[in-house]
Structure formats: C-alpha cells, structure tokens
Design a protein around this motif. Sequence first.
Motif, PDB file in Angstrom:
ATOM      1  N   VAL A  48       0.850  -1.176   0.000  1.00 57.32           N
ATOM      2  CA  VAL A  48       0.000   0.000   0.000  1.00 57.32           C
ATOM      3  C   VAL A  48       0.890   1.232   0.000  1.00 57.32           C
ATOM      4  O   VAL A  48       1.701   1.428   0.887  1.00 57.32           O
ATOM      5  N   THR A  49       0.765   2.013  -1.044  1.00 57.91           N
ATOM      6  CA  THR A  49       1.580   3.206  -1.096  1.00 57.91           C
ATOM      7  C   THR A  49       0.942   4.280  -0.258  1.00 57.91           C
ATOM      8  O   THR A  49      -0.199   4.655  -0.512  1.00 57.91           O
ATOM      9  N   PRO A  50       1.643   4.718   0.746  1.00 60.90           N
ATOM     10  CA  PRO A  50       1.082   5.798   1.539  1.00 60.90           C
ATOM     11  C   PRO A  50       1.020   7.071   0.708  1.00 60.90           C
ATOM     12  O   PRO A  50       1.735   7.196  -0.282  1.00 60.90           O
ATOM     13  N   PRO A  51       0.163   7.990   1.116  1.00 63.33           N
ATOM     14  CA  PRO A  51       0.022   9.212   0.336  1.00 63.33           C
ATOM     15  C   PRO A  51       1.352   9.925   0.226  1.00 63.33           C
ATOM     16  O   PRO A  51       2.088  10.047   1.205  1.00 63.33           O
ATOM     17  N   GLY A  52       1.651  10.362  -0.979  1.00 68.61           N
ATOM     18  CA  GLY A  52       2.850  11.162  -1.151  1.00 68.61           C
ATOM     19  C   GLY A  52       4.121  10.352  -1.315  1.00 68.61           C
ATOM     20  O   GLY A  52       5.190  10.921  -1.449  1.00 68.61           O
ATOM     21  N   ALA A  53       3.991   9.021  -1.298  1.00 72.05           N
ATOM     22  CA  ALA A  53       5.199   8.223  -1.388  1.00 72.05           C
ATOM     23  C   ALA A  53       5.837   8.337  -2.756  1.00 72.05           C
ATOM     24  O   ALA A  53       7.036   8.191  -2.904  1.00 72.05           O
TER      25      ALA A  53
ATOM     26  N   THR B 245       1.909  -4.440   8.897  1.00 73.11           N
ATOM     27  CA  THR B 245       0.849  -5.151   8.179  1.00 73.11           C
ATOM     28  C   THR B 245       0.710  -4.653   6.751  1.00 73.11           C
ATOM     29  O   THR B 245      -0.107  -5.163   6.000  1.00 73.11           O
ATOM     30  N   ARG B 246       1.466  -3.644   6.383  1.00 73.64           N
ATOM     31  CA  ARG B 246       1.355  -3.029   5.060  1.00 73.64           C
ATOM     32  C   ARG B 246      -0.093  -2.669   4.769  1.00 73.64           C
ATOM     33  O   ARG B 246      -0.625  -2.981   3.721  1.00 73.64           O
ATOM     34  N   ASN B 247      -0.697  -2.044   5.735  1.00 72.91           N
ATOM     35  CA  ASN B 247      -2.135  -1.858   5.656  1.00 72.91           C
ATOM     36  C   ASN B 247      -2.504  -0.493   6.220  1.00 72.91           C
ATOM     37  O   ASN B 247      -2.196  -0.196   7.365  1.00 72.91           O
TER      38      ASN B 247
ATOM     39  N   ALA C 282      -2.618 -10.233   4.559  1.00 71.56           N
ATOM     40  CA  ALA C 282      -3.128  -9.150   5.377  1.00 71.56           C
ATOM     41  C   ALA C 282      -3.792  -8.075   4.540  1.00 71.56           C
ATOM     42  O   ALA C 282      -3.361  -6.946   4.522  1.00 71.56           O
ATOM     43  N   SER C 283      -4.818  -8.461   3.787  1.00 78.67           N
ATOM     44  CA  SER C 283      -5.536  -7.428   3.046  1.00 78.67           C
ATOM     45  C   SER C 283      -6.318  -6.585   4.046  1.00 78.67           C
ATOM     46  O   SER C 283      -6.671  -7.061   5.124  1.00 78.67           O
ATOM     47  N   PRO C 284      -6.559  -5.322   3.693  1.00 75.09           N
ATOM     48  CA  PRO C 284      -7.243  -4.441   4.638  1.00 75.09           C
ATOM     49  C   PRO C 284      -8.548  -5.037   5.168  1.00 75.09           C
ATOM     50  O   PRO C 284      -8.824  -4.952   6.361  1.00 75.09           O
ATOM     51  N   VAL C 285      -9.316  -5.656   4.284  1.00 76.22           N
ATOM     52  CA  VAL C 285     -10.593  -6.213   4.718  1.00 76.22           C
ATOM     53  C   VAL C 285     -10.377  -7.312   5.737  1.00 76.22           C
ATOM     54  O   VAL C 285     -10.999  -7.334   6.807  1.00 76.22           O
ATOM     55  N   THR C 286      -9.457  -8.225   5.395  1.00 76.29           N
ATOM     56  CA  THR C 286      -9.228  -9.354   6.295  1.00 76.29           C
ATOM     57  C   THR C 286      -8.793  -8.873   7.662  1.00 76.29           C
ATOM     58  O   THR C 286      -9.316  -9.312   8.690  1.00 76.29           O
ATOM     59  N   LEU C 287      -7.843  -7.943   7.673  1.00 74.31           N
ATOM     60  CA  LEU C 287      -7.348  -7.453   8.957  1.00 74.31           C
ATOM     61  C   LEU C 287      -8.440  -6.779   9.763  1.00 74.31           C
ATOM     62  O   LEU C 287      -8.580  -7.010  10.964  1.00 74.31           O
ATOM     63  N   ALA C 288      -9.206  -5.947   9.061  1.00 75.29           N
ATOM     64  CA  ALA C 288     -10.279  -5.243   9.761  1.00 75.29           C
ATOM     65  C   ALA C 288     -11.271  -6.238  10.346  1.00 75.29           C
ATOM     66  O   ALA C 288     -11.772  -6.068  11.462  1.00 75.29           O
TER      67      ALA C 288
ATOM     68  N   ARG D  67     -10.646   5.274  -0.405  1.00 81.01           N
ATOM     69  CA  ARG D  67      -9.459   5.389  -1.226  1.00 81.01           C
ATOM     70  C   ARG D  67      -8.627   4.116  -1.244  1.00 81.01           C
ATOM     71  O   ARG D  67      -7.808   3.925  -2.135  1.00 81.01           O
ATOM     72  N   ALA D  68      -8.819   3.275  -0.248  1.00 77.82           N
ATOM     73  CA  ALA D  68      -7.959   2.103  -0.116  1.00 77.82           C
ATOM     74  C   ALA D  68      -8.074   1.203  -1.337  1.00 77.82           C
ATOM     75  O   ALA D  68      -9.140   1.056  -1.915  1.00 77.82           O
ATOM     76  N   ARG D  69      -6.944   0.646  -1.699  1.00 80.07           N
ATOM     77  CA  ARG D  69      -6.997  -0.341  -2.766  1.00 80.07           C
ATOM     78  C   ARG D  69      -7.317  -1.676  -2.122  1.00 80.07           C
ATOM     79  O   ARG D  69      -6.548  -2.196  -1.325  1.00 80.07           O
ATOM     80  N   VAL D  70      -8.453  -2.200  -2.481  1.00 79.21           N
ATOM     81  CA  VAL D  70      -8.916  -3.413  -1.825  1.00 79.21           C
ATOM     82  C   VAL D  70      -8.662  -4.583  -2.759  1.00 79.21           C
ATOM     83  O   VAL D  70      -8.816  -4.470  -3.962  1.00 79.21           O
ATOM     84  N   VAL D  71      -8.264  -5.673  -2.175  1.00 73.62           N
ATOM     85  CA  VAL D  71      -8.122  -6.876  -2.974  1.00 73.62           C
ATOM     86  C   VAL D  71      -9.501  -7.277  -3.473  1.00 73.62           C
ATOM     87  O   VAL D  71     -10.414  -7.470  -2.685  1.00 73.62           O
ATOM     88  N   THR D  72      -9.646  -7.380  -4.764  1.00 80.45           N
ATOM     89  CA  THR D  72     -10.959  -7.792  -5.246  1.00 80.45           C
ATOM     90  C   THR D  72     -11.010  -9.302  -5.239  1.00 80.45           C
ATOM     91  O   THR D  72     -10.214  -9.970  -5.891  1.00 80.45           O
TER      92      THR D  72
END
Lengths: 384, 347
Positions: B5-10, B98-100, B159-165, B341-346
Amino acid sequence: MSAPTAPTTSGGDPTATGTSKPVQRGAVRLRGTDPALLPGRLLLRAGRIRLLVRRRSILVAVILLVLLAGAMVLSLSLGTPYVAPVDVLHSLRNLGAPDGTGTPYDLVVNRLRLPRVVLAVAVGAAFGIAGTLIQSVARNPLASPDVIGITQGAGLVATVALTTGASAAILAPSALAGGLLAAAAVFVLGARHGLAAQRFVLAGVAVAIALRAVTEVVMLSADPIDGQRAQIWLVGTLAGKGWTEARWIALTLVVLLPALLWAGWALHSSALDDDTARGLGLRPTARRVGLAGVGVMVAAMVTAQVGAVDFVALVAPQVARRLVRAERPPLLCAALVGALLVVLADLVGRRLFAPTQLPAGVLTAAIGGPYLLFLLVRGRRRNL
Amino acid sequence: MHEVVTPPGAAVAPSRRSGLSRLTVVVGALVLLGLLLLASLALGSKPLAPAQVWHALVAPDGGEASTIVHDLRVPRTLLGLVVGAALAVAGVLLQALTRNPLAEPRILGVSAGASLGVVTAIAAFGVTTLTGYVWFGILGAMLAGVLVFGIASRTREGASPVTLALIGAALDASFGAVTIGLLTVDSYTFEEYRFWVVGGLTGRGAAVPAQVAPFILVGLLLAAMVARGLDALALGDDVARGLGNRVGLIRIGGGAAAVLLTGAGVAAAGPIAFVGLAVPHLARALVGADQRWTLAVSVLLGPALLLGADIVGRLITPGEVPAGIITALLGAPLLAFLVRRARVVTA
C-alpha cells in the motif's frame, strides 16, 4: 448480447427511466432438463405453482425442527423451580385455559418462561433470515448486519436514548432508525462498485468500528446506572422481555412475508452473475438493493427489540449452508439454526452463573467471534 | 497475496515536498505541541493566563491557580503527552508491519485485548492500582497482537485491509463478550472499569504518567531501533532480506513495541480510538514515506492531537466531554475517507 435496433437504455442502470423493457421477465426455465429429474430434488406441484426443493434441505429442516423443539422444552424445564419435561408438556396443553384449572406448574411454564423462549425463537429466526439475505446479496459470508454496522447504528441511537432518560416507548423506533441510517451510510460509502465488492464489507466494518467507538464513550460518560443498562442492552439480552417484543418481530416478518417469499425465489437468481441475470431479463441491481433492504429492516427491528445479539446473523446462514451442502445459505434452515442458537444461548446464559444471568449476546459473541476467525482462515469467500 | 500500500505522497520525491523541508515539519510540530501543552495547562473550567501558569510551575505558592495547575492539569497534560505518543507510534508500527493503511490498535482488536486484561485484573485478582493494571493490559494486548498476526498470516489473502479489519472486529467482539460477561456478573468491577475505560485523561491520578512512562519509553526505543528496517519491509520480505535486513527480527521488535505501547497507553487512559489511525497518515502526508521521519513526526503529533481533543472536550460543554469521544468523532470521517481510497483486494 444482440444489439437491439430500438434505442433502449442499458439494463445495468437502475436510474434508467421506468420504461418497460422489451425482455420478458418471469421464471427461469432451463430448456431440455426436467427439474424433477435432477438428482436430490423434489418437485412439489400445486396447480400452477411448482416448487423445486432439495431433498436434503427437507431432511435438515426436519432434524433442526426436532432439535429446536427439544431445546425449547429444555429451556422451559430448567431453572428454579425445575419442571420435569413431562410436566412442561402438560402445562403447554393447558395454554390459554383459565387460571387455577391446570397443574401447579402452569404459571412458571406458561407465564414466566414460555414468552421468553418464544421470543428467543423469533429473534434467532429473524436474525438468521436477515443474515441470509445480506450475505447472499454481498456474496460474502462476512457481510452480516452485526459486522457491517447495522446493529451498531441501532446500538448507538439506543444508547443515546437510554442514557439521556428518553422514554422507553421511543427506544425501539429510534433504534430502528439508527440501523437504517447506518445501512444507508454503508451503501453510500461502499456501493460504488456494486454490492458484491469487497469494498462494501470494508465500508461496513469501518462504519461499525466508528459507531462502536462513539457508542462506548457515550455509554461510559453517562450516569453509572444508565450506563450499565445501556451496556446490557448493547450486548442483547432477553431477560425481562417476552410477548411484546416477540409480537413486534413476528409482525415485521409477517408484513415482510411477501417480500421474503419473493426473496427466497430471488436468492436463486441473485446467485447468477450479473450479465447472465441481465440476459435472462432480470434486474440484478434493483433486486440486490431490494433483498438487502429487507434484510436490513429485519435486522434493525430485532436489534431494536432485544438489543444486539451479536453474530447470530453471521453464523446461522453459514452453518445452515454447510448442513444443507448448498452453494448459498438456505433461508428456512438458516432461520431454524438461528432460532436454535438463540434458544440455547439464552438458556446457557440463564443457568451458567445462576442466579446471575449472562446476556444471551455474550454467549453468541463468544461463539461467533471465533467462528468468524475460522471463516477468515478458511478464506472461502468466493463460493457463497 | 501481498499488496504494497503506497502511503500518500510516497511517489513524490521525498526530499522536497510542498515547499516544506522535513526539518520544518518537525520544528512546526514541536511548536504546535508546545503551544498545546501550554494551552492544556492554562485552559479549562477556570482559565488562567500564561503568566499565572508559568508562575505556578516555577514558583508554586499554594494558591488556587497553583493548586489547579499542579494537582489537576500537570498530571493530565503529562498523561496526554505519553499516551498520545504511544498510540500514534503504535499506529505507525502496525501500519508498516501489516502493510495496511487501516491498521490501528483499536481496529485490530489490540485495544480490546488490553481492555480485557484490565477487566480480568479487576474482576479476578482484585487489582485496583494502575501499576497492577499495566501488566495485565500489556498481557491482553500481547494476546490480541499475537492472534491478529497469527491469523492474518494464515489467511489466504494474507493481510488485506478487509481481512485485517475483520479479524480485528472478530477479536473485538470475542474479547468484548468476555469483558462484558465479567462486568455483568460483578457490579463492583463495572464501577472500576467504567472509571478507567472512558478513554480520557481526567481523574487518573498524578502518579499514572510516571507509572506508564517506562513502558512507553521502552516501546519508543524499540520503535526507533526498527525504524530503518520498516522501510525495507515495505519493499516486501525478499527484497528486505536481500538488502541485508533481518526480517524476522524487525517484525518481532516492531510487534513487541506496538504491543507495549498499546498495552501501556490503553491501561493508562482507556481505549482511545483513532489517534493511532489519524496521526501516521497525517505524518506521512507531511514528510513522505520514510518511516524514521514518520515516527519522529508522529511522536509529536500524537500528543498534540490527544491534548487538542482533551482541550476541546473541556471547553465545549460545562461538563467535560472525554477526549476519547472527540477523537472518535474526528476519526470516523477519516476512516470513511481511507476506505473509499484504499486499494482493496478484489475477491
């Protein structure tokens, strides 16, 4: 797809004007296969109505019914005083008889315990139905009302009502409104790419977290007594509740019955992918929103009546699906599994630390949380 | 599958961003924090002039102003300082590990673990002092942290954002159920817990900041030690290893730091939400993706946000609104924005 010569709107746009589509809508027929010949299926005919049922579903439903009846009798007999199951059945026969004519146990069984047990059945069944609808629409076993924020929305509004000394009469309506508002927020946030996308669930989880955080602080900043009341309400308990709440839930289900019958049929077609469904002349998006809407209303109503009995809506459809070995959660069996879960959770909660009662929601959450983790580890989210 | 996940401004060159050098940002954050510390000492139900505050600090005379500052506002301000820093840095660590973008102590259920630990301490062991709570809070946070990472590494999607959440939600619910079970059975515990869990800086006692400070210092030191390695982790484990990093060590060090910080922070001030989510994102927006700078800025902005929320809570109503409710209200829209904005694993 053949391009029609007449300029028609594309079928995927729900905002299209309501012109009648050239495609005829109706039952999906598979040419060349008589459904009755499919293995493991029964074809029930009543005049023109034909219903295709899996034999296994019937078997599972019957077994679940027997288990549920057993659990209900058990819940009616355990407690102080203990009433032998035989006497429970005797008392149930006297239901509605004038006072003082039956056995000495009638009061305990029919007046004190039965309302709560019936309520447990209603709560569980309703949550099972709500969960099935929402999960099927999102095609995701994790999209249940308590994961995606609907329960939390109802909870927040109810907590505010409970801690500001609002009258008890407005508790249920306001909780209902809260649940619907939360659902609307999730739709707005997450439905940009269709309800089946992961984003929808993520949006729901985010809404749930935010609402829960706010709720917690509201609850704990309140007067201690109100705070504890709100806390217990939030977990979901059937203590001190009975016919009134059960009636509301039953009424909701009866009012929505036509919608539910339609849903049972529509669930089949919503399992098709959108292009196929469109090709058959169905309107997938409108149908999804409709199904989810019914599910949300049921969930919000139950939460409004008894509080947030967590995870029943998540677990029941999945357990039912595995029992029936179907691709999708079956509506009726999910309702039965939900009812069984809540009756047992209420019973264990009543008796585990007697005389102190644990709210039923504590037990369902204690079972449901690990089950959700199990689902995540298994990670089979494609085949709902 | 892993996604970076690229943080903003990276994507922007790290050295010159929007005309602000990183040093300027750090200095600005320091100034802001200083102002808020002063405001926290001066403002409240009885506002004091800066001169009065100064006088009370350097030459306490036992007068009213002096008493207010010493007995009420100094402990509260110090608590905001250490807890804000702890939660913000824990957020940076968790997001990096978690790269999340959604990782945060509260969302991952680590705070719920800490809460459960504290409640168990009160209910089962009759612990009523914070010195006792802290250990149980840290134990609970540790349990939850190990579970989150363990389960996340076993799921198919990593560790996709959805799974972690969702793992966080599941843990939150399970721990919450046990917590509430304990509270229902025992009304004395509910009283104690209520006092502690409001998620604020009030009424914690003057000794509390000093009691949790050692834990938080150790956590911050650990975080500083793994900071460079966190940058490498963002490139993926294999690349990080190729660059000569000991990935396992970085993970364990970072995880231990996050658990220490969350456990101590939550034990001291209750499960305050969203400081650990908001601050790292803000910091990265200001200084780019370099974790060392992000950590440096977060250490300053975390307390600034928490103290700011606490001051706002003091001023908006006659009775006080706990800082936790202000951060929750601020954090909710931010979370919504990140989700969109998050890129979610489809799937």
